[in-house]
Design a protein around this motif. Structure first.
Motif, PDB file in Angstrom:
ATOM      1  N   GLN A   1      16.091  98.100  63.464  1.00 50.24           N
ATOM      2  CA  GLN A   1      14.979  97.138  63.476  1.00 50.24           C
ATOM      3  C   GLN A   1      13.968  97.575  64.527  1.00 50.24           C
ATOM      4  O   GLN A   1      14.301  97.695  65.713  1.00 50.24           O
ATOM      5  CB  GLN A   1      15.482  95.732  63.784  1.00 50.24           C
ATOM      6  CG  GLN A   1      14.367  94.675  63.671  1.00 50.24           C
ATOM      7  CD  GLN A   1      14.877  93.269  63.868  1.00 50.24           C
ATOM      8  OE1 GLN A   1      15.766  93.035  64.689  1.00 50.24           O
ATOM      9  NE2 GLN A   1      14.326  92.319  63.116  1.00 50.24           N
TER      10      GLN A   1
ATOM     11  N   ALA B   1       9.483  93.402  61.150  1.00 52.91           N
ATOM     12  CA  ALA B   1      10.240  94.157  60.146  1.00 52.91           C
ATOM     13  C   ALA B   1      11.696  93.730  60.198  1.00 52.91           C
ATOM     14  O   ALA B   1      12.235  93.424  61.262  1.00 52.91           O
ATOM     15  CB  ALA B   1      10.131  95.663  60.392  1.00 52.91           C
ATOM     16  N   ARG B   2      12.330  93.712  59.042  1.00 56.69           N
ATOM     17  CA  ARG B   2      13.760  93.483  58.990  1.00 56.69           C
ATOM     18  C   ARG B   2      14.492  94.797  59.275  1.00 56.69           C
ATOM     19  O   ARG B   2      13.909  95.875  59.134  1.00 56.69           O
ATOM     20  CB  ARG B   2      14.162  92.954  57.607  1.00 56.69           C
ATOM     21  CG  ARG B   2      13.683  91.529  57.362  1.00 56.69           C
ATOM     22  CD  ARG B   2      14.066  91.058  55.963  1.00 56.69           C
ATOM     23  NE  ARG B   2      13.746  89.640  55.798  1.00 56.69           N
ATOM     24  CZ  ARG B   2      14.562  88.630  56.073  1.00 56.69           C
ATOM     25  NH1 ARG B   2      15.765  88.897  56.537  1.00 56.69           N
ATOM     26  NH2 ARG B   2      14.188  87.382  55.905  1.00 56.69           N
ATOM     27  N   PRO B   3      15.767  94.728  59.676  1.00 51.94           N
ATOM     28  CA  PRO B   3      16.527  95.966  59.851  1.00 51.94           C
ATOM     29  C   PRO B   3      16.513  96.783  58.558  1.00 51.94           C
ATOM     30  O   PRO B   3      16.591  96.226  57.458  1.00 51.94           O
ATOM     31  CB  PRO B   3      17.939  95.464  60.171  1.00 51.94           C
ATOM     32  CG  PRO B   3      17.730  94.096  60.750  1.00 51.94           C
ATOM     33  CD  PRO B   3      16.553  93.529  60.007  1.00 51.94           C
TER      34      PRO B   3
ATOM     35  N   GLN C   1      27.437  91.492  57.586  1.00 50.42           N
ATOM     36  CA  GLN C   1      26.702  91.456  58.836  1.00 50.42           C
ATOM     37  C   GLN C   1      27.688  91.421  60.015  1.00 50.42           C
ATOM     38  O   GLN C   1      28.866  91.075  59.842  1.00 50.42           O
ATOM     39  CB  GLN C   1      25.821  90.204  58.877  1.00 50.42           C
ATOM     40  CG  GLN C   1      24.821  90.110  57.734  1.00 50.42           C
ATOM     41  CD  GLN C   1      23.708  91.125  57.854  1.00 50.42           C
ATOM     42  OE1 GLN C   1      23.216  91.379  58.944  1.00 50.42           O
ATOM     43  NE2 GLN C   1      23.319  91.721  56.733  1.00 50.42           N
TER      44      GLN C   1
ATOM     45  N   TYR D   1      11.867  89.456  62.451  1.00 51.04           N
ATOM     46  CA  TYR D   1      11.632  89.555  61.012  1.00 51.04           C
ATOM     47  C   TYR D   1      10.147  89.518  60.659  1.00 51.04           C
ATOM     48  O   TYR D   1       9.739  90.015  59.622  1.00 51.04           O
ATOM     49  CB  TYR D   1      12.356  88.420  60.293  1.00 51.04           C
ATOM     50  CG  TYR D   1      13.847  88.645  60.129  1.00 51.04           C
ATOM     51  CD1 TYR D   1      14.478  89.733  60.725  1.00 51.04           C
ATOM     52  CD2 TYR D   1      14.619  87.767  59.373  1.00 51.04           C
ATOM     53  CE1 TYR D   1      15.841  89.941  60.586  1.00 51.04           C
ATOM     54  CE2 TYR D   1      15.990  87.959  59.213  1.00 51.04           C
ATOM     55  CZ  TYR D   1      16.594  89.050  59.829  1.00 51.04           C
ATOM     56  OH  TYR D   1      17.939  89.247  59.669  1.00 51.04           O
TER      57      TYR D   1
ATOM     58  N   GLU E   1       8.958  85.801  64.423  1.00 51.17           N
ATOM     59  CA  GLU E   1       9.137  85.502  63.005  1.00 51.17           C
ATOM     60  C   GLU E   1       7.844  85.534  62.194  1.00 51.17           C
ATOM     61  O   GLU E   1       7.889  85.467  60.962  1.00 51.17           O
ATOM     62  CB  GLU E   1       9.774  84.113  62.847  1.00 51.17           C
ATOM     63  CG  GLU E   1      11.141  83.991  63.496  1.00 51.17           C
ATOM     64  CD  GLU E   1      12.174  84.920  62.854  1.00 51.17           C
ATOM     65  OE1 GLU E   1      12.231  84.974  61.615  1.00 51.17           O
ATOM     66  OE2 GLU E   1      12.902  85.596  63.594  1.00 51.17           O
TER      67      GLU E   1
ATOM     68  N   ARG F   1      26.407  97.591  60.401  1.00 49.39           N
ATOM     69  CA  ARG F   1      26.650  96.996  59.096  1.00 49.39           C
ATOM     70  C   ARG F   1      27.929  97.597  58.507  1.00 49.39           C
ATOM     71  O   ARG F   1      28.330  98.691  58.852  1.00 49.39           O
ATOM     72  CB  ARG F   1      25.479  97.274  58.139  1.00 49.39           C
ATOM     73  CG  ARG F   1      24.123  96.734  58.609  1.00 49.39           C
ATOM     74  CD  ARG F   1      24.083  95.227  58.507  1.00 49.39           C
ATOM     75  NE  ARG F   1      22.758  94.685  58.804  1.00 49.39           N
ATOM     76  CZ  ARG F   1      22.387  94.238  60.002  1.00 49.39           C
ATOM     77  NH1 ARG F   1      23.234  94.297  61.028  1.00 49.39           N
ATOM     78  NH2 ARG F   1      21.185  93.752  60.192  1.00 49.39           N
TER      79      ARG F   1
ATOM     80  N   GLN G   1       9.968  91.985  68.710  1.00 52.26           N
ATOM     81  CA  GLN G   1      10.909  92.434  67.689  1.00 52.26           C
ATOM     82  C   GLN G   1      11.292  91.224  66.874  1.00 52.26           C
ATOM     83  O   GLN G   1      11.478  90.135  67.410  1.00 52.26           O
ATOM     84  CB  GLN G   1      12.155  93.041  68.360  1.00 52.26           C
ATOM     85  CG  GLN G   1      13.308  93.379  67.438  1.00 52.26           C
ATOM     86  CD  GLN G   1      14.545  93.837  68.209  1.00 52.26           C
ATOM     87  OE1 GLN G   1      14.508  93.998  69.428  1.00 52.26           O
ATOM     88  NE2 GLN G   1      15.648  94.029  67.513  1.00 52.26           N
TER      89      GLN G   1
END
Length: 542
Positions: free
Chosen positions: A297, A514-516, A325, A511, A492, A315, A509
């Motif tokens: 991320q 960017a998402r992971p 997760q 969502y 967010e 993951r 940092q």
């Protein structure tokens, strides 16, 4: 002196060995754990001819067991049906000749304390303890805490003296019909009739008080504490070996809670632990098969439109359950060595990936979360150096480690040494979830972390919550005054980013940025973001 004759136990379900004690492994010549999951027919030649009733047990004729080296051993055997329809087999070598009586005694008793070395079958206990009129059977597993310290201090002979006195005190503190057995080096089993849970608690408390009284050895004294696990049963229809397993399971929780206390067996808790055990086994196999991977991320400078690094997030591509997760599996290994192995792998994998990106023309730092248990390993810094040595072309600062604020507060001195050692390798350490601890401001000025990551619970309300705004602003002023970077987690939306920048926080940092993502996707994402940053680029940025 005659050696202790082994008395082994196996749990068999649908023809497979589900559990075996250490005596069974030793008697058959197998390494501990190697019997598990073997077909029963691999070790027992003629058990199929013994009919086991639907409830209770049966004493069988001599059985011939096959040993690991291809030999055989003839044993006396007993089979007991368990509640889950599995069968518990108990066996000991058959004694012959003039010494049979002596051997039989040693097979059933501990040579040091002269106590039995096992709890009798439930049928015998039902009569011996008069388990009628609502009386309950309590099987207790008593494990002396840190008995090794006694042996280290007084030697083996002193330790034996203490164990004999422990046996005497336990017998003196129980009704005469109760059973006391020594089932391990510093472990004892008790079987006693009680009227209920409270009476059992009172009885165990009295026993622990007896054991807490000083033991006199020559001109010195020793003090003992013990942990006790208890399995209670009203109908006395479970095999005693199963109840002892339950009590032993309960003592594990007593020790995990700090020791020197009583814990009752809880079926739901045991099921949860069994599920955790199965998950840990699956994780170990998954690691060997390469099922774990790292998603990344990005972390960005929102004001200048630059990507400053990426956080590596573990993951698991589970073969049955799909993508898992960290919250699905990490809690089950928090206090297990697997968390150290997984963390060590994550550091090596993050460095490997950073080197691959660099070779392809994208240089960026990566941060990896460190579990407190992993951080406390004596060889952590040595392993870190070995990982870094594999990638000499990576510049200092490519790898960053993240530790929880609560971990730093709990063991400040250890964490300080850890951070300084990491800095000597050019590895900065950031404090994650900052703001969730209670004593952080007291220690922060002396803790050499490079950055503070603002906990997302404060960032979430930064748009319209005056209290969260005040907290974030205070942390930013503190970080600036101490020369630390501040990074906001949980950005967010674009609006969150604007609110943070208005307060002076430019690094973020979340969502909303960017998402992971998969490792292969990160270089392209970095290029796209820096061409068209979410918040534009300030005029005075390079």
């Amino acid at each position: 002196m005659l050696a202790r004759t082994l008395s082994g136990h196996l749990t068999i379900c649908e023809g497979q060995i589900l559990w075996a004690d250490e005596d069974a492994h030793q008697l058959l010549g197998y390494p501990v754990g190697a019997l598990i999951d073997l077909p029963f027919s691999d070790v027992c030649i003629n058990a199929s001819g013994i009919p086991v009733p639907a409830r209770g047990g049966v004493d069988g004729p001599d059985l011939l067991l096959k040993t690991h080296d291809g030999g055989t051993v003839r044993v006396d055997a007993r089979a007991e049906r368990m509640d889950d329809f599995c069968v518990l087999w108990s066996f000991s070598p058959v004694a012959r000749g003039a010494r049979a009586g002596r051997i039989d005694f040693l097979a059933r008793h501990d040579a040091l304390t002269r106590l039995p070395n096992r709890i009798p079958a439930v049928e015998e206990l039902r009569e011996r303890l008069n388990l009628r009129d609502g009386r309950m059977l309590a099987v207790c597993y008593l494990d002396i805490d840190r008995f090794r310290d006694v042996n280290d201090r007084f030697g083996p002979m002193g330790g034996d003296t203490v164990l004999r006195e422990v046996a005497r005190r336990l017998k003196a503190g129980l009704p005469h019909e109760a059973v006391v057995a020594r089932v391990g080096g510093d472990e004892f089993a008790l079987a006693v009739s009680v009227g209920g849970r409270q009476q059992c608690e009172n009885l165990v408390a009295q026993l622990l008080a007896r054991l807490a009284h000083p033991f006199r050895l020559k001109d010195d004294t020793a003090r003992l504490r013990a942990s006790v696990g208890v399995a209670l049963m009203a109908d006395a229809e479970q095999p005693t070996e199963v109840m002892l397993q339950h009590a032993q399971h309960a003592v594990f929780f007593a020790k995990r809670a700090g020791g020197s206390q009583l814990h009752f067996f809880d079926a739901s808790q045991a099921l949860e632990e069994q599920e955790s055990l199965a998950l840990r086994r699956a994780m170990a196999e998954g690691m060997a098969r390469g099922e774990f991977w790292l998603a990344y991320q990005p972390k960005v400078d929102m004001r200048c439109g630059r990507v400053i690094g990426a956080e590596a997030l573990i993951r698991w591509r589970h073969p049955a359950y799909g993508q898992l997760q960290p919250g699905d599996f990490i809690p089950h290994i928090e206090n297990h060595e697997l968390v150290e192995q997984l963390g060590d792998w994550a550091i090596g994998e993050a460095l490997r990936q950073a080197a691959a990106w660099q070779a392809a023309g994208t240089g960026t730092s990566v941060s990896v979360n460190i579990n407190p248990r992993q951080m406390q390993r004596s060889d952590f810094i040595e392993r870190l150096g070995e990982h870094l040595a594999r990638y000499p072309a990576l510049p200092a600062g490519t790898l960053e480690l993240e530790i929880l604020e609560t971990s730093a507060i709990k063991d400040f001195a250890t964490v300080t040494r850890f951070i300084e050692a990491c800095k000597s390798f050019g590895v900065p350490v950031a404090m994650d979830d900052f703001g969730t601890g209670y004593s952080s401001l007291t220690y922060l000025r002396r803790l050499p972390v490079a950055a503070l990551k603002l906990d997302q619970s404060f960032v979430n309300g930064v748009i319209d919550n005056a209290e969260d705004q005040a907290i974030v602003k205070g942390i930013l002023l503190l970080a600036k005054g101490l020369g630390r970077k501040a990074i906001a987690e949980g950005v967010e939306s674009v609006a969150h980013g604007r609110a943070l920048m208005a307060l002076g926080c430019t690094l973020g940092q979340g969502y909303g940025i960017a998402r992971p993502m998969e490792p292969d996707a990160l270089p392209g994402w970095i290029a796209d973001y820096e061409r068209n940053p979410l918040w534009g680029r300030a005029d005075d940025c390079d």
